[in-house]
Structures are given as C-alpha cells and as structure tokens.
Design an enzyme around this catalytic site. Structure first.
Site: not given
Length: 424
Positions: A343, A395
């Site tokens: 993006t 994560h």
C-alpha cells in the site's frame, strides 16, 4: 433436472456477502457459460458474476438491492434450453423487485427503474428530480450517498424562515420532545451549529467489519526502516523516456518495490505465508495485492506471479488493475489469491503509518512519501531522497528477526537496484 440453481460464488478472501446492483440478463434470456449474469457489489469492488452454465434464465430469485451470502441462490437456469426470448426492459434493472408506488413530479418511470430500492424510496419520498442529482456510482449509477448529499445541499440552500409575527408565548422545553434527524438530513442546534447523520454505505460497513476482524484475529506488529532512493530515481530519470516509448507505460516506483518485495519474500517465506488452522501454508509464488483508493473505498486487486514478471509487465498490470478497480470493472479472479500486499500512502503525502494486514495474509508493506533529508554518506552530509517503509506482520508466524531482515533486504535491493537484475 434441467433447471439448476445459480448460487453466489466465492468472490475473494474475507468476502462473505454481495449486493445485486443490476441484472445483465433478464428472465427468459439465454446466457452462455461464464457470461456475465449480474453485477454485484462487495466491500472490495463491484464485479460481474458469471453464469456457471449455459441455458435460459427462468427466475431471478434475488432482486436488485438484495444482499446475499456466499452460496445463496440468486437465479435459476434451464440448461436444456438453447435459446430464449427477449426479456422485458424492466427485468434488466431488477424486474422482480416490488414496485415503488409514487412517481415524482420531476422523475420519469424510466429513470426510476434504474435505481436501487433504497435510492428509489428516498427519491419518491422527497419528490426529487433525479436528473438534477450528480451520480458518482459505477457506470453513472445514482447511489444512496448521492441522493442524501443532494438533500443536504437543497436544505442548506433554502433561506431561513423568518419567525412568526404573532406574540405567542414559547412552550416550555420539556413540552417538546426531541426528534432525531432522519439519516442524511441536517439538524440545526444552538448557535447555528449543524450536524449530519448519514447511514454508512454497505462497502464502508464491510470495510470496517473486516479491518476490525483483522486486528482481533492476528497479532499485528509493525517494524520500520528507511530507504535511500537516489539510485532508483537516477535509473528512472535515465530510462523513463525510452522505457515508455518501448513498452507504452511509465516507469514508476511500484515496479521497483514489487520486484524487490518478490525477491525478499522468496528469502523470508513466512512473510509470504498464511495460517490455516494449526498449519502454515507456504507459497512458492508471489501474488501481490496492490491497494487502490477509489470513491467507494479501498480496493485490493491482485497481480499474480509477480516474481516471474518483467518491470514492464508489472507496470502494465498495476495500471490495468488500478483503472479497472476505479471504474468498478475489476474481475472476480483479480480480487482473490493474494499472498502479500503493498500500500502506498505516499501518494497522499503520508510520512509514516502502520498498515493493517489484508487477512488471511501475514504481511503488508507500507510505502510513504519521499523527502529530501540530510544524511551522513561516507563521512559527509548529503541531501538524499529518503522514504520510510513499514512492514506490518502477523507475529504468530513471523518473528521479529524475519520482519527486520525482510526490510533490510528490501532496502539493500532498492539502494542498489542492479542487484534486481543480477539476482544478488
């Protein structure tokens, strides 16, 4: 049986429902397999829904404006019939929806037939002239937001009504119950302060729901680095004109970042992977989602197999899908299968951000604006074109070391772009 149900197909990751915008084929018409049957709206884009098999349409089970979940029946097709008759004109605009009663003084029946039920209801209730309203929807379609904005503008343009001359004692405040303003209608408070209440569009509600789900269902962290784009800008300046002459497309920054990301993703494969239950699904290819800002919201078309593309092909594909997304003409296949997303908030002047991953992907790269900044180079202070880059990652499967190393590798490739050509 020859008559078969047509169900809403899987559109793209995380898309659970669609809204019928219009029918391309009416009841009684013949449709080929894979021919566009209807245009549907999702929170990602407007797309054409293809017919799964050939035959004559016997029923529109859903009407224009209806919202259906993936797998619900939308139409029926008689697969034994090989030709049909011309459908009535109104069927192509959603013939089987309930008729709205009134026709406004400034609105013809033909114009009303092209409106969704929600828009038509507002037009009828307000006796509005649709020809006076600016349409911003796909293919010049009038949206609910267009009509509500027009209503607000009309109310703002009306002169204030002078107070009555009669000396009638004011009623106590408690005697008048406060009535909330209708959706999209301004209400004036004390001191002339104005507030507006406008219903969220379907796409905005879906975007909000999916972004919230992404935050809740993944352990998202973001790591940052900065890239000196001196060499990339020098290459663009030197070869931009011959590149455009040969390939018919501009040489932008996105091709450099896309190719560098593909190389880094091959080396740090969990950034390009996803979680499926208790498994990690790895991809030996890069299907790159490219975030595109449109009037309806953020759309993320997918460019398949970026790792195998040339710079020119990447630039052509980015231009093609971006234009299709903005025009509401992106295809179903181009909205699914992404493994990683880029993006570019820099086009709007963003200096730094923490992008949200596009579920079920595990990583998204945020590009930002380029700034001329003083940098220490070989013991000297020099002005360099610098960009902050951000990697948001899940994560649960991507460790901090991998995320930092991914950005370091990206930085290395962009600061010495010859590495992209030499594969070193």
């Amino acid at each position: 049986m020859p008559e078969q149900d047509v169900v809403v197909p899987e559109v793209a990751e995380s898309v659970a429902e669609v809204t019928i915008l219009n029918w391309h084929k009416g009841v009684g018409e013949f449709v080929e397999a894979d021919e566009a049957l209807a245009e549907v709206e999702t929170y990602k884009a407007n797309v054409d829904m293809p017919a799964p098999f050939a035959g004559v349409i016997t029923a529109h089970v859903a009407a224009v404006g209806d919202t259906l979940a993936i797998g619900e029946v939308v139409a029926r097709i008689d697969t034994d019939k090989t030709e049909g008759t011309a459908a009535p004109a109104e069927s192509k605009a959603g013939a089987e929806q309930p008729a709205e009663a009134a026709s406004s003084s400034g609105t013809s029946d033909d114009k009303l037939a092209d409106l969704s039920p929600a828009v038509r209801r507002i037009v009828n209730d307000g006796d509005l002239d649709v020809s006076a309203i600016t349409a911003t929807g796909p293919n010049g379609r009038l949206t609910k937001e267009d009509v509500l904005t027009f209503v607000d503008q009309q109310k703002s343009a009306k002169p204030a009504t002078p107070p009555p001359a009669a000396k009638e004692a004011p009623k106590p405040a408690a005697a008048t119950a406060a009535t909330p303003a209708p959706a999209g209608v301004s209400s004036v408070g004390a001191g002339g302060q104005t507030t507006r209440r406008v219903a969220m569009s379907k796409i905005r509600r879906s975007i909000a729901r999916n972004l919230l789900a992404a935050q809740q269902n993944a352990a998202i962290l973001t790591t940052f680095n900065e890239v000196d784009l001196t060499e990339v800008m020098a290459l663009r300046k030197k070869y931009k004109e011959p590149f455009g002459d040969k390939h018919g497309v501009g040489l932008g920054f996105m091709s450099f970042f896309s190719k560098a990301a593909a190389v880094a993703l091959a080396e740090f494969e969990r950034v390009n992977a996803r979680i499926d239950g208790d498994d990690i699904v790895y991809h030996d290819y890069v299907n790159l989602g490219v975030a595109v800002s449109t009037e309806r919201g953020l759309v993320v078309p997918v460019i398949k197999d970026v790792q195998a593309m040339s710079f020119a092909t990447v630039e052509k594909e980015i231009k093609r899908v971006a234009l299709a997304a903005r025009d509401g003409k992106i295809g179903l296949a181009e909205m699914s299968g992404g493994t990683f997303t880029i993006t570019n908030g820099g086009v709007f002047g963003s200096l730094l951000s923490t992008p949200i991953i596009n579920a079920p992907q595990s990583g998204i790269l945020g590009m930002h604006t380029i700034q001329q900044r003083p940098m220490a180079v070989d013991g000297e202070v020099k002005i360099r074109p610098m960009m902050y880059v951000a990697l948001s990652y899940d994560h649960r499967i991507v460790d901090g070391k991998e995320s930092v190393s991914f950005l370091v590798r990206l930085k290395q490739l962009l600061e010495d772009p010859a590495r992209l050509l030499l594969d070193v």
